[in-house]
Design an enzyme around this catalytic site. Structure first.
Site, PDB file in Angstrom:
ATOM      1  N   ASP A 152      53.578 -59.016  -1.408  1.00  0.00           N
ATOM      2  CA  ASP A 152      52.691 -58.698  -2.523  1.00  0.00           C
ATOM      3  C   ASP A 152      51.422 -58.024  -2.023  1.00  0.00           C
ATOM      4  O   ASP A 152      51.088 -58.123  -0.837  1.00  0.00           O
ATOM      5  CB  ASP A 152      52.309 -59.978  -3.271  1.00  0.00           C
ATOM      6  CG  ASP A 152      53.482 -60.617  -3.985  1.00  0.00           C
ATOM      7  OD1 ASP A 152      54.520 -59.945  -4.148  1.00  0.00           O
ATOM      8  OD2 ASP A 152      53.359 -61.795  -4.387  1.00  0.00           O
ATOM      9  N   GLU A 253      59.783 -58.323  -8.835  1.00  0.00           N
ATOM     10  CA  GLU A 253      58.627 -58.606  -7.976  1.00  0.00           C
ATOM     11  C   GLU A 253      57.319 -58.664  -8.762  1.00  0.00           C
ATOM     12  O   GLU A 253      57.026 -57.786  -9.575  1.00  0.00           O
ATOM     13  CB  GLU A 253      58.499 -57.550  -6.882  1.00  0.00           C
ATOM     14  CG  GLU A 253      59.286 -57.885  -5.625  1.00  0.00           C
ATOM     15  CD  GLU A 253      58.667 -59.002  -4.802  1.00  0.00           C
ATOM     16  OE1 GLU A 253      57.584 -59.501  -5.144  1.00  0.00           O
ATOM     17  OE2 GLU A 253      59.295 -59.381  -3.789  1.00  0.00           O
ATOM     18  N   THR A 254      56.550 -59.708  -8.501  1.00  0.00           N
ATOM     19  CA  THR A 254      55.248 -59.878  -9.124  1.00  0.00           C
ATOM     20  C   THR A 254      54.306 -60.509  -8.109  1.00  0.00           C
ATOM     21  O   THR A 254      54.741 -60.980  -7.055  1.00  0.00           O
ATOM     22  CB  THR A 254      55.360 -60.759 -10.382  1.00  0.00           C
ATOM     23  OG1 THR A 254      54.146 -60.712 -11.118  1.00  0.00           O
ATOM     24  CG2 THR A 254      55.663 -62.203 -10.024  1.00  0.00           C
ATOM     25  N   ASN A 256      52.733 -63.233  -6.594  1.00  0.00           N
ATOM     26  CA  ASN A 256      52.760 -64.692  -6.567  1.00  0.00           C
ATOM     27  C   ASN A 256      52.743 -65.261  -5.155  1.00  0.00           C
ATOM     28  O   ASN A 256      52.871 -66.476  -4.976  1.00  0.00           O
ATOM     29  CB  ASN A 256      53.979 -65.230  -7.338  1.00  0.00           C
ATOM     30  CG  ASN A 256      55.294 -64.671  -6.827  1.00  0.00           C
ATOM     31  OD1 ASN A 256      55.397 -64.223  -5.695  1.00  0.00           O
ATOM     32  ND2 ASN A 256      56.309 -64.680  -7.686  1.00  0.00           N
ATOM     33  N   ASP A 283      62.426 -60.726  -6.849  1.00  0.00           N
ATOM     34  CA  ASP A 283      61.260 -61.313  -6.188  1.00  0.00           C
ATOM     35  C   ASP A 283      61.714 -62.156  -5.000  1.00  0.00           C
ATOM     36  O   ASP A 283      62.450 -63.123  -5.140  1.00  0.00           O
ATOM     37  CB  ASP A 283      60.489 -62.181  -7.183  1.00  0.00           C
ATOM     38  CG  ASP A 283      59.078 -62.505  -6.694  1.00  0.00           C
ATOM     39  OD1 ASP A 283      58.952 -62.895  -5.511  1.00  0.00           O
ATOM     40  OD2 ASP A 283      58.127 -62.368  -7.469  1.00  0.00           O
ATOM     41  N   ASP A 399      59.879 -58.361 -22.996  1.00  0.00           N
ATOM     42  CA  ASP A 399      58.531 -58.827 -23.286  1.00  0.00           C
ATOM     43  C   ASP A 399      57.777 -57.797 -24.125  1.00  0.00           C
ATOM     44  O   ASP A 399      57.819 -56.590 -23.831  1.00  0.00           O
ATOM     45  CB  ASP A 399      57.802 -59.059 -21.956  1.00  0.00           C
ATOM     46  CG  ASP A 399      56.399 -59.594 -22.132  1.00  0.00           C
ATOM     47  OD1 ASP A 399      56.254 -60.703 -22.651  1.00  0.00           O
ATOM     48  OD2 ASP A 399      55.453 -58.884 -21.732  1.00  0.00           O
ATOM     49  N   GLU A 447      61.261 -59.475 -27.861  1.00  0.00           N
ATOM     50  CA  GLU A 447      60.103 -60.193 -28.378  1.00  0.00           C
ATOM     51  C   GLU A 447      59.410 -59.184 -29.293  1.00  0.00           C
ATOM     52  O   GLU A 447      58.780 -58.249 -28.814  1.00  0.00           O
ATOM     53  CB  GLU A 447      59.168 -60.626 -27.254  1.00  0.00           C
ATOM     54  CG  GLU A 447      57.955 -61.396 -27.762  1.00  0.00           C
ATOM     55  CD  GLU A 447      56.942 -61.710 -26.661  1.00  0.00           C
ATOM     56  OE1 GLU A 447      56.300 -62.762 -26.730  1.00  0.00           O
ATOM     57  OE2 GLU A 447      56.784 -60.870 -25.746  1.00  0.00           O
ATOM     58  N   ASP A 522      55.766 -69.753 -23.622  1.00  0.00           N
ATOM     59  CA  ASP A 522      54.339 -69.553 -23.850  1.00  0.00           C
ATOM     60  C   ASP A 522      53.855 -70.367 -25.048  1.00  0.00           C
ATOM     61  O   ASP A 522      53.531 -69.829 -26.102  1.00  0.00           O
ATOM     62  CB  ASP A 522      54.004 -68.067 -24.004  1.00  0.00           C
ATOM     63  CG  ASP A 522      54.838 -67.377 -25.069  1.00  0.00           C
ATOM     64  OD1 ASP A 522      55.815 -67.974 -25.549  1.00  0.00           O
ATOM     65  OD2 ASP A 522      54.511 -66.229 -25.421  1.00  0.00           O
TER      66      ASP A 522
END
Length: 766
Positions: A152, A253-254, A256, A283, A399, A447, A522
Site C-alpha cells: 500500500d 487492493e485498498t 489497509n 488484496d 457500491d 446499491e 454499513d
C-alpha cells in the site's frame, strides 16, 4: 395502455442489451503487463491520451531501492503506450524473478525536460492546467491494469503520506523507492471449480468481510485466519446454514497495511475497504501466501472451495471513486494524491468540475470516477471480466451504483437509466446477466443510491440489474420498531412481502430484482437493530471509536427486555425468508452478532468487529432458527416466485396465488390495507401453483404489542394447518422451526390461533 408501455420498455431493454456481435472485446488493447506464451518476453501497455512522454521504471524489489532501469514507452494508436522487453534483457538490468514496475508521466502542465532528475522541478508549469491535467514525474504511478500490487502507499515502515501529494509543499518529493509497484504475474493452473448456475431468485446471500469471517475462529489454524484460505474453510458451514451466495466486502487492493500499526488507534484505518487502489489486484493482506502471485492463486482456490459446495462468490466492487481520494483542502485546489490514474490522465479517469480544477464529488469520499468516459468504462468492464473469467467470481454488488448511470462527464451529474452509453448499460451489455431461470451469466446487484443530485434510484435501474431494496428495509424497520409513531400500512407490508411490484413491476423486472435486507454492513447488526435506541460509536477499542454513522436508524431496544429483543430479531429473519425477492443477511446475524451499538465500524479491524464463533445458548438457538428458516425457504418454491404473484394488487381483489387476510379471517380489502391504524396482517400462498410440496403456506404477522387472534383460512380439501414456527417467546428453543414431518397440528378452516404481541406465525397445509 399498460401493455403498450411494457412493450416499449422491453424493446428499450433489448436495444440496451444488444446482440452478442455488438459486444466490445474484453481488454482489446491488451493493457497491463503480460508474459508472452513462451515466457521469454514481457509486454507493457498503458493508456494516456494526454501524456507527452511516459517512462517505464523497473525494480528488483518492492521498496527501499531505486530502479534498475528506465525505458521510454512508445505511443501507438488510441492513446496506448507500449514496450516489449525480453526476459533476458530484464535479467541484464538485474531484474530477475519477480518483475516490479511503475510509470512516470509528463504532459501539458509538466512538459518533459531532458535535465529532469528525480525530485527536481525542471519542466514544471503548474500542478493543474486549464484542461485538468495533473502530470508530475516525481510520482511513480501504479498501472491501473496491474494484476497484483506489492504494498500500500502507507505501510508500518512508511507512514509519510505527504510524499504522494502535489502542491507547492510536496510536488518535488519523489516516491520511487516507497510507492507501490505493479507486479508482472504469469498465468497459473489453479482451478476455480464449476460455477453454480442457480437462478438469482433461489439465492440466499451472506454479506461478510473475508478477514472478519475467520479471524476469531479457533477451529481454523492461526496462520489461515483472516485469509482467503481460511474463508474457503468456512464453505461447508455456510452451505450447511443454507447460504447459496457469499458476498464479500471489497477484495480489490485498498489501503489497509497500517490497520494493525497501533491496534487501539483507529485514526486512518480502513477495514471495509471501499477505497480501491487496484481494480484487478486481489488484496494481498487477505492472503496467507503473500508472495508475488500468491494472492491470486489463493483467491482462486477459495473460489473453488465455495463452488465445490454449490455456493456462488459475489464481490463488492467500487467503481464510483478510487483510493486516490479528493482534494486535501477545499481552499487549495493544487494538493491531491497522485498514485496512478490521476497522474496518467486525470480528465479521462475522474469527473471534474466545469473549470476542470477540482473533483466532482457525488460519493462523499473525494470525487467521482468518470464512469461516462469510454476509456474509464473499459477499465471497469475489463476488470469485471478478469474477476469473472480468470478469478472465477459469479457476480458483483456495486457500491453507490447510481454513479455508474451518470450521463455526463464534467461539471454535472445526471442519472439516466435509458442512456445506452452509461457504464450501467454497457456492463450488462458486455457481461450478460444470468437468465431469470438460471444458467450462465453474471449476477449484477446495485446499491441504487449515492449522494446528491438524482442519485437515489431505488426501483429505477435498467434491465439486467437487481438492487438492494432500501424500501424493504425502510418498511420493515418501522413496522417493528416504530409502532404508533411511524405510519406503516398493511398494504406497504404486503408490497414488500410480495416482491415490491410497485418498484420493479412497472418496467418489466421481477421480484428477484429486489434484494431484501433489513441490515447491511454499513449500519446496525440484526441484534443491535433490536437492542439499541441509538448509535454508540465513540467507544474505546475494540468497540470503537468510529466517526460518522446514520442518526436515523429506526432502532429500538424493545424496552430492554432481552427475550423480546431476540423475538424481534426472529421476526426480522423470518420476514426476509418469507418474502418474494432475494434475502440478504449480514455475516454473524444468524447468531445474533452485536457490536455494542456501533453502527459505522468501517475502521474497526478488531476482535469486536470480526465474527464471533463462540455462542451462548441463546445465540445457538437463534442460529438454529435462522438455519431452519433458510431451509424452509429453499424447500418451498412458492416463496421464490419467478414472476409477481398473480392478483396481488393489495386491494382485496380475488387472487390466484396470494391472498391477504384480516385477523378475523375476512379478505383484507383496500380500506383495510390502506389504514395505518391496522397493525396485523395474514396471507395465504397457494403452493400448488408452484409445484410446492405444501399445498398452501399461511403467515400471520402481528405488529401490535398485545396478542391478536387470527381466524385461519381454508387449507385445502382434506388438509389441516400445521405449525412450522411461532416467533413468540414461549416457543423459543433449538427446535423452534420444525423440520418436515415434525410440524405441530393446529387445525382446519376457522380455527382461531392467538399470535403474541409483535409475533409471527408460519403454517403449512398438510
Amino acid at each position: 395502455m399498460q401493455l403498450h408501455r411494457l412493450m416499449i420498455v422491453a424493446l428499450i431493454a433489448f436495444a440496451l442489451l444488444g446482440s452478442p456481435a455488438s459486444k466490445a472485446a474484453i481488454n482489446a488493447s491488451g493493457l497491463g503487463a503480460d508474459y508472452d506464451a513462451t515466457k521469454t518476453n514481457v509486454t507493457f501497455k498503458i493508456y494516456s491520451s494526454r501524456a507527452s512522454r511516459i517512462e517505464l521504471f523497473l525494480y528488483s524489489s518492492a521498496s527501499g531501492t531505486q530502479e534498475k532501469a528506465r525505458r521510454v514507452m512508445t505511443l501507438g494508436t488510441g492513446g496506448v503506450w507500449s514496450l516489449t522487453i525480453p526476459v533476458a534483457t530484464l535479467g541484464g538490468y538485474g531484474v530477475t524473478g519477480t518483475v516490479y514496475y511503475g510509470y512516470r508521466a509528463w504532459g501539458p502542465n509538466w512538459p518533459y525536460n531532458a535535465g529532469w532528475t528525480k525530485g527536481s522541478a525542471l519542466g514544471f508549469a503548474s500542478d493543474v492546467d486549464a484542461a485538468g491535467n495533473r502530470f508530475n514525474p516525481n510520482k511513480l504511478l501504479v498501472d491501473p491494469y496491474a494484476r497484483e500490487l506489492s504494498h500500500d502507499p502507507l505501510t508500518p515502515t512508511m507512514s509519510n503520506g505527504t510524499v504522494y501529494a502535489s502542491g507547492a509543499l510536496y510536488r518535488n518529493q519523489d516516491t520511487g523507492s516507497v510507492a507501490p509497484k505493479a507486479i508482472v504475474i504469469a498465468p497459473d493452473t489453479v482451478l476455480t471449480g464449476t460455477k453454480p448456475t442457480r437462478a438469482l431468485k433461489d439465492d440466499i446471500i451472506y454479506e461478510v468481510h473475508v478477514r472478519g469471517l475467520t479471524m476469531n475462529d479457533t477451529s481454523i489454524a492461526a496462520a489461515y485466519r483472516g485469509t482467503y484460505k481460511g474463508a474457503g474453510l468456512k464453505a461447508a458451514y455456510l452451505a450447511g446454514l443454507g447460504v447459496t451466495a457469499v458476498e464479500f466486502l471489497p477484495l480489490q487492493e485498498t489501503q489497509n497495511d497500517t490497520n494493525e500499526l497501533v491496534p487501539t488507534d483507529t485514526a486512518g484505518d480502513n477495514y471495509w475497504g471501499y477505497m480501491t487502489l487496484g481494480f484487478f489486484a486481489p488484496d494481498r493482506r487477505y492472503a496467507y501466501d503473500k508472495a508475488p502471485g500468491g494472492p491470486t492463486k489463493e483467491f482462486k482456490a477459495m473460489v473453488k472451495a465455495f463452488h465445490d459446495k454449490g455456493i456462488k462468490v459475489l464481490i463488492d466492487v467500487v467503481y464510483n471513486h478510487t483510493g486516490e481520494g479528493g482534494v486535501w483542502n477545499p481552499a487549495d485546489k493544487t494538493t491531491y494524491n497522485i498514485y496512478g490514474m490521476r497522474g496518467l490522465d486525470n480528465p479521462t479517469y475522474y469527473s471534474l468540475t466545469a473549470d476542470r480544477q477540482s473533483s466532482w464529488d457525488n460519493t462523499g469520499v473525494g470525487g467521482n470516477y468518470n464512469t461516462r468516459n469510454l476509456v474509464a468504462q473499459n477499465l471497469i468492464v475489463d476488470s469485471l471480466a478478469y474477476w469473472r473469467n480468470t478469478l472465477g467470481v459469479d457476480g458483483y454488488r456495486y457500491d453507490l451504483a447510481s454513479v455508474l448511470g451518470n450521463s455526463c462527464e464534467h461539471g454535472c451529474f445526471n442519472y439516466d437509466k435509458l442512456d445506452p452509453n452509461t457504464a450501467l448499460n454497457r456492463i450488462v451489455r458486455e457481461l450478460p446477466p444470468r437468465p431469470a431461470a438460471g444458467g450462465t451469466g453474471a449476477d449484477h446487484v446495485a446499491e441504487p443510491w449515492a449522494i446528491g443530485g438524482n442519485s437515489y434510484q431505488v426501483g429505477n435501474f435498467p434491465a439486467g440489474w437487481a438492487e438492494w431494496n432500501g424500501s424493504y428495509r425502510d418498511t420493515m424497520r418501522p413496522l417493528q420498531n416504530r409502532l404508533g409513531s411511524v405510519a406503516v400500512t398493511p398494504g406497504q407490508l404486503a408490497s414488500r412481502v410480495a416482491g415490491s411490484s410497485d418498484l420493479y413491476g412497472d418496467d418489466g423486472r421481477r421480484p428477484w430484482h429486489s434484494v431484501n435486507f433489513i441490515t447491511a454492513h454499513d449500519g446496525f447488526t440484526l441484534k443491535d437493530l433490536y437492542s439499541c435506541n441509538g448509535k454508540n460509536n465513540n467507544q474505546p477499542w475494540p468497540m470503537g471509536p468510529s466517526d460518522g454513522g446514520e442518526d436515523h436508524n429506526v432502532s429500538w431496544d424493545q424496552g430492554g427486555i432481552a427475550a423480546d429483543q431476540r423475538k424481534a430479531a426472529r421476526n426480522g429473519m423470518a420476514l426476509m425468508m418469507l418474502s418474494g425477492g432475494v434475502p440478504m443477511i449480514v455475516g454473524g446475524d444468524e447468531a445474533l452478532r452485536g457490536i455494542n451499538c456501533n453502527n459505522n465500524p468501517y475502521n474497526l479491524d478488531s476482535s469486536a468487529n470480526w465474527l464471533d464463533w463462540t455462542w451462548s445458548a441463546a445465540e445457538s438457538n437463534f442460529q438454529a432458527f435462522a438455519k431452519g428458516m433458510m431451509t424452509f425457504r429453499k424447500a418451498h418454491p412458492a416463496l421464490r416466485p419467478l414472476n409477481f404473484y398473480s392478483g396481488s394488487d393489495n386491494n382485496g381483489n380475488v387472487m390466484e396465488q396470494l391472498r391477504w387476510f384480516k385477523p378475523d379471517g375476512g379478505v383484507a380489502d383496500g380500506a383495510y390495507m390502506g389504514n395505518a391504524n391496522n397493525h396485523a396482517l395474514a396471507w395465504r400462498i397457494d403452493g400448488s401453483e408452484f409445484g410446492d410440496t405444501a399445498s398452501a403456506i399461511y403467515v400471520a404477522h402481528n405488529a401490535w404489542s398485545a396478542q391478536v387472534n387470527f381466524t385461519l383460512p381454508w387449507p385445502g380439501t382434506g388438509k389441516s394447518w400445521y405449525r412450522v414456527t411461532d416467533t413468540c417467546n414461549w416457543a423459543e428453543g433449538a427446535t423452534q422451526v420444525r423440520a418436515p414431518g415434525l410440524e405441530d397440528a393446529v387445525g382446519g378452516e376457522s380455527t382461531v390461533y392467538g399470535v403474541c404481541g409483535r409475533g409471527t406465525l408460519l403454517l403449512i397445509a398438510k
